[in-house]
Design a protein around this motif. Sequence first.
Motif, PDB file in Angstrom:
ATOM      1  N   VAL A 110       0.801  -1.281   0.056  1.00 32.25           N
ATOM      2  CA  VAL A 110      -0.094   0.000  -0.174  1.00 32.25           C
ATOM      3  C   VAL A 110       0.914   1.311  -0.007  1.00 32.25           C
ATOM      4  CG1 VAL A 110      -1.938   1.528   1.179  1.00 32.25           C
ATOM      5  CG2 VAL A 110      -1.731  -1.312   1.189  1.00 32.25           C
ATOM      6  N   THR A 115       0.846  -3.980   3.415  1.00 37.08           N
ATOM      7  CA  THR A 115       0.145  -4.814   2.313  1.00 37.08           C
ATOM      8  C   THR A 115      -1.014  -5.512   2.611  1.00 37.08           C
ATOM      9  OG1 THR A 115       1.419  -6.732   3.438  1.00 37.08           O
ATOM     10  CG2 THR A 115       2.810  -5.534   1.986  1.00 37.08           C
ATOM     11  N   ILE A 121      -0.905  -0.310  -4.419  1.00 39.38           N
ATOM     12  CA  ILE A 121      -2.031   0.132  -4.205  1.00 39.38           C
ATOM     13  C   ILE A 121      -2.162   1.467  -3.730  1.00 39.38           C
ATOM     14  CG2 ILE A 121      -4.432  -0.202  -3.440  1.00 39.38           C
ATOM     15  CD1 ILE A 121      -4.227  -2.018  -5.390  1.00 39.38           C
ATOM     16  N   ASN A 122      -2.605   2.570  -4.388  1.00 39.69           N
ATOM     17  CA  ASN A 122      -2.498   3.652  -3.708  1.00 39.69           C
ATOM     18  C   ASN A 122      -3.831   3.862  -2.810  1.00 39.69           C
ATOM     19  OD1 ASN A 122      -0.351   5.008  -5.101  1.00 39.69           O
ATOM     20  ND2 ASN A 122      -1.573   5.427  -7.161  1.00 39.69           N
ATOM     21  N   THR A 123      -3.227   5.034  -1.696  1.00 42.57           N
ATOM     22  CA  THR A 123      -4.580   5.336  -0.969  1.00 42.57           C
ATOM     23  C   THR A 123      -5.181   6.405  -1.717  1.00 42.57           C
ATOM     24  OG1 THR A 123      -3.258   6.922   0.355  1.00 42.57           O
ATOM     25  CG2 THR A 123      -3.316   4.584   1.124  1.00 42.57           C
ATOM     26  N   LEU A 149      -8.941   3.098   0.124  1.00 38.70           N
ATOM     27  CA  LEU A 149      -7.987   2.701  -0.824  1.00 38.70           C
ATOM     28  C   LEU A 149      -8.377   3.082  -2.085  1.00 38.70           C
ATOM     29  CD1 LEU A 149      -7.144  -0.997   0.506  1.00 38.70           C
ATOM     30  CD2 LEU A 149      -5.697   1.027   0.736  1.00 38.70           C
ATOM     31  N   VAL A 195      -6.964   1.896   5.390  1.00 40.63           N
ATOM     32  CA  VAL A 195      -5.742   1.746   6.414  1.00 40.63           C
ATOM     33  C   VAL A 195      -5.367   2.776   7.248  1.00 40.63           C
ATOM     34  CG1 VAL A 195      -4.605   0.197   4.546  1.00 40.63           C
ATOM     35  CG2 VAL A 195      -4.334   2.636   4.495  1.00 40.63           C
TER      36      VAL A 195
END
Length: 262
Positions: free
Chosen positions: A89, A113, A129-131, A149, A162
């Motif tokens: 992430v 992750t 994966i971008n926030t 996310l 997250v």
Amino acid sequence: MRFDLTVDAFGYTLLQHKLSLSYLPVLIDVNELTNNYLENKHLSKYTISTSGHKDEIAKQISSEIDIISIRPDSISFYVSNVIEKMIRVHPVIKVHLAKEYILQKSPIVNPGTILVRGPQEILDTLQFINTKLIEINNLSQSVEKKIGLALLPLLKSDVAEVKVQIAVEQFTEVKFDIPVLILNQPDSLIIKTFPAKVKVSGRVGLSQYNKLINSNFRAVADYSHRSGIQSKLAVILDRVPETVLSVDYFPKEVEYIIERKE
């Protein structure tokens, strides 16, 4: 996807079904319509003719209505194996710090992750994966925020958000006198620079101030890069602690003399 149908039926039947048909989904079993051709297959794209399957679609609408034609006459879709993969992430952060404050360390994401499910073609090449964007103004104290996310289409995860920890602290100015090290100096020569040291300045967090020493830095001048026209060597800082920001030094060039060893 929306189907436009040309149908044949009694007027009363059409009126009776007009409202319900506007919201009635047509379910298509892809394997059944393709005679199970897609079972255990890995195809990037497949096209089905709708006109060739009017009877299967009509059964879901009404036995009192005959379908004359369907638009579009075909539908295309992509097919891929669905896999699972642990993906890192990456926090997308835009922070404007208050005056005299710096980041104490890189933002921490928890969990770092996540398990993601989706098409193999996407996950095989996906690195992170971008926030969603975090934007904070005038930040002067450490914070922890929950953030969603930015999952790509067709990807799914049981993790919806997250935690991102952003640690900040006040900074102070640091100054060091660093000796200039000569690189590629011939064994038979002694190279002396003037000045012999460069003055280095920067900013560092208060928690790191007492940990810094002169040997954390290195200033070098490469004798092999000398020019016959100029009597100066360029100075480069090739070692600087990551905790020191806005680093500058002076001078950028030094004069030198050459002495032969006895």
